[in-house]
Write a protein that holds these residues in place. Sequence first.
Motif, PDB file in Angstrom:
ATOM      1  N   SER A   1      -6.609   6.943   3.820  1.00 23.25           N
ATOM      2  CA  SER A   1      -6.075   5.757   4.455  1.00 23.25           C
ATOM      3  C   SER A   1      -4.720   5.866   5.331  1.00 23.25           C
ATOM      4  N   ASN A   2      -3.937   6.498   4.579  1.00 28.72           N
ATOM      5  CA  ASN A   2      -2.402   6.993   5.224  1.00 28.72           C
ATOM      6  C   ASN A   2      -2.676   7.977   6.549  1.00 28.72           C
TER       7      ASN A   2
ATOM      8  N   LYS B   1      -4.403   5.852   9.581  1.00 20.14           N
ATOM      9  CA  LYS B   1      -3.470   4.867   9.959  1.00 20.14           C
ATOM     10  C   LYS B   1      -2.356   5.631  10.804  1.00 20.14           C
ATOM     11  N   THR B   2      -1.785   6.628  10.426  1.00 21.14           N
ATOM     12  CA  THR B   2      -0.934   7.614  11.030  1.00 21.14           C
ATOM     13  C   THR B   2      -1.347   8.433  12.286  1.00 21.14           C
TER      14      THR B   2
ATOM     15  N   SER C   1       5.376  -1.446   0.868  1.00 20.36           N
ATOM     16  CA  SER C   1       5.288  -0.388   1.844  1.00 20.36           C
ATOM     17  C   SER C   1       6.079   0.877   1.355  1.00 20.36           C
TER      18      SER C   1
END
Length: 260
Positions: free
Chosen positions: A100-101, A104-105, A217
């Motif tokens: 996921s990270n 997203k990035t 976060s």
Amino acid sequence: MEQQNEKSEQAAEGVSTNETPKKFDSASFLKTLPHLPGVYRYFDAAGNLLYVGKARDLKKRVSSYFQKTLAPRTAVMVSLIADAQITVVNSEAEALILESNLIKTQDPRFNILFRDDKSYPYLKLSAQEYPRLSYYRGMLDKKNSYFGPYPNANAAKDTMVLLQKIFQLRTCEDSVFKNRSRPCLLYQIGRCSGGCTREISPQDYAHSVQIAKEFLSGDSEKVQNDLRRRMNEYSEKLEFEKAAVMRDHLAAISSVVHQQ
């Protein structure tokens, strides 16, 4: 000389020359893969990230991309692969979070955007004067704040209970919130700050929401520092019961961070 210049101009314009890109040696790469959970990444010849995926078993999952029968979209992606990398993790849940990270990035070209995935649960904070914290699955709306994805429903719900205890954010439906004349049981047991009857001001509630967002976060250190500050302030005022509540909240967050 003119021929050399022509070749240089073609290279600058992106025109293919006689040199062909080296074909990805999938057989050799597959031999190095373990039967372990992790994340895999595919790159093109220019080093651009094509795709990020997660796997319970890296060897089995990655091998499936190099079979004869593939969906057209997948076949196009595989034809562009020039390099591949893996990251081994401890569990499928860790693989999910890392995937996921990275999506997203780094915005890989062939990934279906993760925010469109309805499979995994999130925690949602609504965009209202007194935002509601809720468990959520489905399409993500930009006007609200979402945190996750979580590997399963229990992980998301356990986090929601923790946030109720520490930050006392409301979880009730809007129809209930708008029509209460006195605070509910959750307020009485210290799991809600009573925004429905203005027991807490919008400004103070907004502060709690902001701290909760920072915690979700990943900025747990800032949240812990804030709790320590409040605990010390209550102690200096001899408000020891309130200081003890801050101490318990701090211990709960420390425990969660340690588990993570």
